[in-house]
Design a protein around this motif. Sequence first.
Motif, PDB file in Angstrom:
ATOM      1  N   GLY A   1       8.475  18.690 -16.228  1.00  0.00           N
ATOM      2  CA  GLY A   1       9.305  17.510 -16.430  1.00  0.00           C
ATOM      3  C   GLY A   1      10.097  17.049 -15.219  1.00  0.00           C
ATOM      4  N   GLU A   2       9.759  17.502 -14.017  1.00  0.00           N
ATOM      5  CA  GLU A   2      10.547  17.126 -12.834  1.00  0.00           C
ATOM      6  C   GLU A   2       9.911  16.013 -12.011  1.00  0.00           C
ATOM      7  N   LEU A   3       8.702  15.604 -12.354  1.00  0.00           N
ATOM      8  CA  LEU A   3       8.028  14.526 -11.643  1.00  0.00           C
ATOM      9  C   LEU A   3       7.853  13.338 -12.572  1.00  0.00           C
ATOM     10  N   ASP A   4       8.116  12.127 -12.051  1.00  0.00           N
ATOM     11  CA  ASP A   4       7.886  10.952 -12.886  1.00  0.00           C
ATOM     12  C   ASP A   4       6.399  10.590 -12.864  1.00  0.00           C
ATOM     13  N   GLY A   5       6.051   9.541 -13.597  1.00  0.00           N
ATOM     14  CA  GLY A   5       4.640   9.189 -13.729  1.00  0.00           C
ATOM     15  C   GLY A   5       3.967   8.875 -12.410  1.00  0.00           C
ATOM     16  N   ASP A   6       4.633   8.081 -11.563  1.00  0.00           N
ATOM     17  CA  ASP A   6       4.042   7.737 -10.260  1.00  0.00           C
ATOM     18  C   ASP A   6       3.851   8.979  -9.399  1.00  0.00           C
ATOM     19  N   GLU A   7       4.808   9.901  -9.452  1.00  0.00           N
ATOM     20  CA  GLU A   7       4.688  11.118  -8.657  1.00  0.00           C
ATOM     21  C   GLU A   7       3.556  12.005  -9.165  1.00  0.00           C
ATOM     22  N   LEU A   8       3.396  12.083 -10.476  1.00  0.00           N
ATOM     23  CA  LEU A   8       2.294  12.874 -11.029  1.00  0.00           C
ATOM     24  C   LEU A   8       0.942  12.297 -10.595  1.00  0.00           C
ATOM     25  N   VAL A   9       0.840  10.984 -10.609  1.00  0.00           N
ATOM     26  CA  VAL A   9      -0.389  10.341 -10.145  1.00  0.00           C
ATOM     27  C   VAL A   9      -0.616  10.648  -8.672  1.00  0.00           C
ATOM     28  N   GLY A  10       0.446  10.579  -7.861  1.00  0.00           N
ATOM     29  CA  GLY A  10       0.317  10.854  -6.435  1.00  0.00           C
ATOM     30  C   GLY A  10      -0.097  12.285  -6.148  1.00  0.00           C
ATOM     31  N   VAL A  11       0.452  13.226  -6.890  1.00  0.00           N
ATOM     32  CA  VAL A  11       0.078  14.636  -6.728  1.00  0.00           C
ATOM     33  C   VAL A  11      -1.402  14.818  -7.042  1.00  0.00           C
ATOM     34  N   ALA A  12      -1.839  14.267  -8.160  1.00  0.00           N
ATOM     35  CA  ALA A  12      -3.242  14.393  -8.541  1.00  0.00           C
ATOM     36  C   ALA A  12      -4.154  13.740  -7.510  1.00  0.00           C
ATOM     37  N   ASP A  13      -3.729  12.591  -7.009  1.00  0.00           N
ATOM     38  CA  ASP A  13      -4.516  11.864  -6.006  1.00  0.00           C
ATOM     39  C   ASP A  13      -4.691  12.704  -4.749  1.00  0.00           C
ATOM     40  N   LEU A  14      -3.608  13.263  -4.263  1.00  0.00           N
ATOM     41  CA  LEU A  14      -3.671  14.068  -3.037  1.00  0.00           C
ATOM     42  C   LEU A  14      -4.564  15.285  -3.227  1.00  0.00           C
ATOM     43  N   LEU A  15      -4.383  15.993  -4.336  1.00  0.00           N
ATOM     44  CA  LEU A  15      -5.154  17.220  -4.538  1.00  0.00           C
ATOM     45  C   LEU A  15      -6.637  16.931  -4.737  1.00  0.00           C
TER      46      LEU A  15
ATOM     47  N   GLU B   1       0.826  -1.200   0.000  1.00  0.00           N
ATOM     48  CA  GLU B   1       0.000   0.000   0.000  1.00  0.00           C
ATOM     49  C   GLU B   1       0.864   1.255   0.000  1.00  0.00           C
ATOM     50  N   LEU B   2       1.927   1.235   0.810  1.00  0.00           N
ATOM     51  CA  LEU B   2       2.800   2.400   0.905  1.00  0.00           C
ATOM     52  C   LEU B   2       3.446   2.709  -0.437  1.00  0.00           C
ATOM     53  N   ALA B   3       3.888   1.671  -1.120  1.00  0.00           N
ATOM     54  CA  ALA B   3       4.531   1.863  -2.426  1.00  0.00           C
ATOM     55  C   ALA B   3       3.563   2.462  -3.434  1.00  0.00           C
ATOM     56  N   ARG B   4       2.268   2.198  -3.252  1.00  0.00           N
ATOM     57  CA  ARG B   4       1.278   2.692  -4.208  1.00  0.00           C
ATOM     58  C   ARG B   4       0.835   4.122  -3.905  1.00  0.00           C
ATOM     59  N   VAL B   5       0.701   4.462  -2.621  1.00  0.00           N
ATOM     60  CA  VAL B   5       0.081   5.751  -2.293  1.00  0.00           C
ATOM     61  C   VAL B   5       1.085   6.839  -1.920  1.00  0.00           C
ATOM     62  N   ARG B   6       2.353   6.487  -1.697  1.00  0.00           N
ATOM     63  CA  ARG B   6       3.289   7.508  -1.223  1.00  0.00           C
ATOM     64  C   ARG B   6       3.911   8.367  -2.319  1.00  0.00           C
ATOM     65  N   PRO B   7       4.332   7.830  -3.459  1.00  0.00           N
ATOM     66  CA  PRO B   7       5.004   8.682  -4.454  1.00  0.00           C
ATOM     67  C   PRO B   7       4.162   9.897  -4.832  1.00  0.00           C
TER      68      PRO B   7
END
Length: 389
Positions: free
Chosen positions: A213-227, A75-81
């Motif tokens: 271009g400074e965030l990878d795909g997982d990080e972009l998903v995580g940012v969108a998820d949080l917001l 779960e941590l690997a999925r929701v943290r980035p």
Amino acid sequence: MTLPLHMRRDGFAPAAELAAARDEEGVRLFETPIGDRVWLVTRVADVRRVLGDPARFGNSARHLVPGAPALSDEELARVRPGNVLGYDPPEHTRLRRLLAPGFTARRVRLLEAGVHGIVRDHLDAMADAGPPADLVPAFALPVPSLVICELLGVPYAERAEFQQRAADFFDVSLTPEQRMDVALRSRAYLAGLVDRARVDPGDDLLGVLVRAGELDGDELVGVADLLLLAGHETTANMLGLGVHALLRHPDQLRLLRERPDLVDGAVEELLRWLTVVHTGVPRVVTADVELGGRELAEGDLVVCSLPAANRDPDLLPDADELDLTRRPTGHVAFGHGAHHCLGAPLARLEMRAAFPALLRRFPALRLAGEPEFRPTQVVYGLSSLPVTW
């Protein structure tokens, strides 16, 4: 289910046992219903110290949902980035620096006309449908939903889906298996959203982040998820619970309707008095430390009660009273320190637009039944607010 002490409420107020923990001890060790031993911090000075010192009170990423079971490695690997709440400096600093341009005063001002238009459209729809209405689905939920959709470039037609996922994600009564299912569905949807933004990045925040271009795909998903989750749930519940509070305090409601110039201070007072977020992300003690007269050991889990702190007599002598004329108090409804809510300016804009407009449009607004609270949610609020006018 039995709620953890930090989630217990009595209507608008912290439950009596939570207020007593603040008034009698300030820092109390308790065991949650799922067996975690937690230091509960309830006084405003101690809360500020914990939240303002990530070196001594570090991030507990496994407890991103306070009161729920700790996240597994999977779960941590999925929701943290990309989730800025899941990190301390320097990684937190990097992520926050990349997100901050989306919430500058200038950027928020550019959204102002659109926010007022969204509010007006939903008030028009309520008026056209006629009374009675349930203010939660008719107004409190869709207004911040549409704002967040526009901020991130989410098709508004898909808002109902992410609203339900947000409600599920923040429900501490879910089993770990149910929570994992929510996380998987959310990430899958948002991965598609990110893919679309990468192909055709727009002027929304997600498009801006893609072009940077400074965030990878997982990080972009995580940012969108949080917001999507945090930005929608908090403001939606403040709107619903805030209107309920005003209806229960007709002198304050009348004052805000007659004195719209008070709106800035009124929003701050409602934020303080209601404090819909029970606690910030739990912290972990990084080395033995004294706090509030108690000795905390390295590795101990710490939870800060934001509602209790915002009604601390050391913050205000009459902190249990709702007074929209009160001068701003330095409340901790948006947290404190490095993790102070990045979206606070946008949330304030939405509330400054929504409360006065609703009261002007429906001067005879009143309750048409008993509201339904959501006690098992990490973000406190209402599932229903029947009104008429």
